[in-house]
Design a protein around this motif. Structure first.
Motif, mmCIF file in Angstrom:
data_model
loop_
_atom_site.group_PDB
_atom_site.id
_atom_site.type_symbol
_atom_site.label_atom_id
_atom_site.label_comp_id
_atom_site.label_asym_id
_atom_site.label_seq_id
_atom_site.Cartn_x
_atom_site.Cartn_y
_atom_site.Cartn_z
ATOM 1 N N GLU A 41 30.121 45.923 59.308
ATOM 2 C CA GLU A 41 29.930 44.566 59.216
ATOM 3 C C GLU A 41 30.446 43.861 60.602
ATOM 4 O OE1 GLU A 41 30.667 40.520 56.561
ATOM 5 O OE2 GLU A 41 31.245 42.560 56.034
ATOM 6 N N LYS A 42 31.773 44.156 61.088
ATOM 7 C CA LYS A 42 32.249 43.782 62.040
ATOM 8 C C LYS A 42 31.668 43.905 63.506
ATOM 9 C CE LYS A 42 36.611 42.110 59.886
ATOM 10 N NZ LYS A 42 37.781 41.785 59.745
ATOM 11 N N LEU A 43 31.435 45.373 63.303
ATOM 12 C CA LEU A 43 30.990 46.016 64.504
ATOM 13 C C LEU A 43 29.293 45.391 64.846
ATOM 14 C CD1 LEU A 43 31.365 49.847 64.346
ATOM 15 C CD2 LEU A 43 32.240 48.271 66.079
ATOM 16 N N GLN A 44 28.622 44.724 63.777
ATOM 17 C CA GLN A 44 27.426 44.286 64.002
ATOM 18 C C GLN A 44 27.570 42.705 64.234
ATOM 19 O OE1 GLN A 44 25.326 44.644 60.190
ATOM 20 N NE2 GLN A 44 24.808 46.936 60.554
ATOM 21 N N THR A 45 28.803 42.026 64.208
ATOM 22 C CA THR A 45 28.783 40.707 64.427
ATOM 23 C C THR A 45 29.702 40.519 65.515
ATOM 24 O OG1 THR A 45 30.740 40.520 62.782
ATOM 25 C CG2 THR A 45 28.442 39.870 62.086
ATOM 26 N N GLY A 46 30.122 41.322 66.406
ATOM 27 C CA GLY A 46 31.154 41.175 67.468
ATOM 28 C C GLY A 46 30.896 42.204 68.486
ATOM 29 N N ASN A 47 31.380 41.932 69.731
ATOM 30 C CA ASN A 47 31.225 42.739 70.858
ATOM 31 C C ASN A 47 32.617 43.385 71.356
ATOM 32 O OD1 ASN A 47 29.716 43.646 73.290
ATOM 33 N ND2 ASN A 47 31.485 42.516 74.303
ATOM 34 N N TRP A 48 32.640 44.635 70.727
ATOM 35 C CA TRP A 48 33.842 45.539 70.636
ATOM 36 C C TRP A 48 33.748 46.463 71.925
ATOM 37 C CZ3 TRP A 48 37.270 43.117 67.645
ATOM 38 C CH2 TRP A 48 36.481 42.441 66.444
ATOM 39 N N HIS A 49 34.841 46.614 72.264
ATOM 40 C CA HIS A 49 35.421 47.553 73.398
ATOM 41 C C HIS A 49 35.933 48.548 73.187
ATOM 42 C CE1 HIS A 49 35.536 43.293 75.452
ATOM 43 N NE2 HIS A 49 34.569 43.997 76.363
ATOM 44 N N VAL A 50 36.756 48.555 72.197
ATOM 45 C CA VAL A 50 37.334 50.025 71.837
ATOM 46 C C VAL A 50 37.570 49.805 70.166
ATOM 47 C CG1 VAL A 50 39.504 51.272 71.603
ATOM 48 C CG2 VAL A 50 38.733 50.168 73.855
ATOM 49 N N LEU A 51 37.050 50.958 69.422
ATOM 50 C CA LEU A 51 37.498 51.149 68.200
ATOM 51 C C LEU A 51 38.698 52.070 68.016
ATOM 52 C CD1 LEU A 51 36.436 50.809 64.921
ATOM 53 C CD2 LEU A 51 35.193 52.807 65.584
ATOM 54 N N ILE A 52 39.688 51.782 67.137
ATOM 55 C CA ILE A 52 40.781 52.623 66.762
ATOM 56 C C ILE A 52 40.400 52.983 65.443
ATOM 57 C CG2 ILE A 52 43.326 52.539 66.469
ATOM 58 C CD1 ILE A 52 43.649 50.759 68.766
ATOM 59 N N LEU A 53 40.174 54.282 65.103
ATOM 60 C CA LEU A 53 39.498 54.670 63.818
ATOM 61 C C LEU A 53 40.531 55.714 63.114
ATOM 62 C CD1 LEU A 53 36.992 54.904 62.062
ATOM 63 C CD2 LEU A 53 36.097 56.777 63.687
ATOM 64 N N ASP A 54 40.808 55.345 61.888
ATOM 65 C CA ASP A 54 41.334 56.179 60.980
ATOM 66 C C ASP A 54 40.247 57.295 60.376
ATOM 67 O OD1 ASP A 54 43.119 57.544 59.523
ATOM 68 O OD2 ASP A 54 43.470 56.269 57.827
ATOM 69 N N LEU A 55 40.800 58.651 60.177
ATOM 70 C CA LEU A 55 39.761 59.496 59.736
ATOM 71 C C LEU A 55 39.604 59.453 58.157
ATOM 72 C CD1 LEU A 55 40.230 62.486 62.059
ATOM 73 C CD2 LEU A 55 38.996 60.487 62.300
ATOM 74 N N ASN A 56 40.562 59.137 57.476
ATOM 75 C CA ASN A 56 40.611 59.212 56.174
ATOM 76 C C ASN A 56 40.654 57.935 55.384
ATOM 77 O OD1 ASN A 56 41.220 62.138 55.742
ATOM 78 N ND2 ASN A 56 43.464 61.462 56.200
ATOM 79 N N LEU A 57 39.298 57.533 55.306
ATOM 80 C CA LEU A 57 38.913 56.134 54.935
ATOM 81 C C LEU A 57 38.305 56.494 53.541
ATOM 82 C CD1 LEU A 57 37.312 54.936 58.312
ATOM 83 C CD2 LEU A 57 39.416 54.204 57.107
ATOM 84 N N PRO A 58 38.460 55.122 52.379
ATOM 85 C CA PRO A 58 38.381 55.363 51.151
ATOM 86 C C PRO A 58 36.510 55.441 51.091
ATOM 87 C CG PRO A 58 38.686 52.901 51.935
ATOM 88 C CD PRO A 58 39.209 53.868 52.878
ATOM 89 N N ASP A 59 35.625 54.795 51.750
ATOM 90 C CA ASP A 59 34.140 55.231 51.525
ATOM 91 C C ASP A 59 33.612 55.836 52.666
ATOM 92 O OD1 ASP A 59 34.989 53.387 53.539
ATOM 93 O OD2 ASP A 59 33.524 51.762 52.924
ATOM 94 N N GLY A 60 34.226 56.870 53.390
ATOM 95 C CA GLY A 60 33.750 57.605 54.406
ATOM 96 C C GLY A 60 34.716 58.253 55.202
ATOM 97 N N ASP A 61 34.217 59.351 56.047
ATOM 98 C CA ASP A 61 35.085 60.044 56.874
ATOM 99 C C ASP A 61 34.780 59.694 58.236
ATOM 100 O OD1 ASP A 61 36.729 62.824 57.142
ATOM 101 O OD2 ASP A 61 35.070 63.073 58.696
ATOM 102 N N GLY A 62 36.129 59.409 59.191
ATOM 103 C CA GLY A 62 36.200 59.139 60.400
ATOM 104 C C GLY A 62 35.039 59.956 61.312
ATOM 105 N N ILE A 63 35.341 61.404 61.132
ATOM 106 C CA ILE A 63 34.647 62.281 61.852
ATOM 107 C C ILE A 63 32.999 61.773 61.815
ATOM 108 C CG2 ILE A 63 33.812 64.732 62.301
ATOM 109 C CD1 ILE A 63 36.574 64.167 63.221
ATOM 110 N N THR A 64 32.538 61.737 60.710
ATOM 111 C CA THR A 64 31.037 61.406 60.489
ATOM 112 C C THR A 64 30.855 60.053 61.113
ATOM 113 O OG1 THR A 64 30.902 62.585 58.392
ATOM 114 C CG2 THR A 64 29.344 61.145 58.863
ATOM 115 N N VAL A 65 31.625 58.966 60.870
ATOM 116 C CA VAL A 65 31.402 57.810 61.519
ATOM 117 C C VAL A 65 31.283 57.668 62.980
ATOM 118 C CG1 VAL A 65 32.729 55.627 61.712
ATOM 119 C CG2 VAL A 65 32.698 56.489 59.503
#
Length: 227
Positions: A41-65
């Motif tokens: 949701e936030k990626l769609q509403t903002g202009n982001w330069h860098v995403l800091i991404l955890d891999l173990n997320l409750p609703d998805g896997d960071g590798i797939t994301v």
């Protein structure tokens, strides 16, 4: 130099807040998300330069994301993976799907900032080498020029709003600041009157130029022009 926009996706609420506060302290525009849905949701509403991404997320896997983001956004978004997965095969998997850096928890925040600084510098250098046509406002004639060559006339109020947004690209401008450009009203403190003005402006520009005005919403912070 315009501050970089950093989105931190981390399911630990406390750690996410700590990281957001750390980056904001050092002059970044940082925000957090605690799951994949909130991140998207936030990626769609903002202009982001860098995403800091955890891999173990409750609703998805960071590798797939990360793989999906590379397919949809290409190399325009920097990705730094920060995770407890420290095995060699995990690091290889992360870098293979497109991570720019892979860091193991517990992460040292100054080191993470150094990685982020270097990544932002590379992204900005790439943009400089390949400049794209940009939006331009002629305040004298109140004409907005789109990157594709189209033009659209704007009202004096719309011109003032655009000037406020375009003078600090990528930096959020608060709704209160933008409302100062609106005509005097008995509801001067009601920032909701800004919404129909921006909506009408977006519609007119899209109709006349065939291009979408790159004004993005930053929840609870305002709007940013992300040319």
């Amino acid at each position: 130099m315009t501050p970089a926009n950093i989105l931190i996706t981390e399911d630990s609420v406390d750690l996410c807040i700590e990281m957001v506060d750390f980056f904001n302290f050092y002059g970044f525009n940082a925000d957090g998300a605690n799951n994949v849905a909130e991140m998207r949701e936030k990626l769609q509403t903002g202009n982001w330069h860098v995403l800091i991404l955890d891999l173990n997320l409750p609703d998805g896997d960071g590798i797939t994301v990360a793989r999906q983001l590379r397919q949809t956004l290409g190399l325009s978004l920097g990705i730094i993976m920060v995770t407890a997965r420290g095995q060699l095969e995990d690091r290889i998997a992360g870098l293979t799907v497109g991570a720019d850096a892979y860091m193991i928890k517990p992460v040292n925040l100054p080191e993470l900032k150094a990685q982020t600084d270097q990544l932002v510098a590379r992204l900005q250098a790439a943009d400089f080498r390949n400049p794209a046509p940009s939006w331009r406002l002629d305040a004298t004639t109140r004409t907005l020029h789109a990157p594709g060559g189209g033009t659209v006339g704007v009202t004096s109020t719309e011109a003032k709003l655009l000037e406020l947004l375009m003078q600090s690209p990528h930096a959020p401008v608060t709704r209160e600041q933008l409302c100062q450009a609106l005509p005097p009203s008995g509801q001067a403190n009601d920032t909701r009157r800004l919404d129909p003005v921006l909506s009408r402006l977006r519609s007119n520009i899209a109709r006349e130029t065939g291009e979408a005005l790159p004004v993005h919403t930053f929840r609870n912070r305002g709007y940013a022009f992300a040319d």
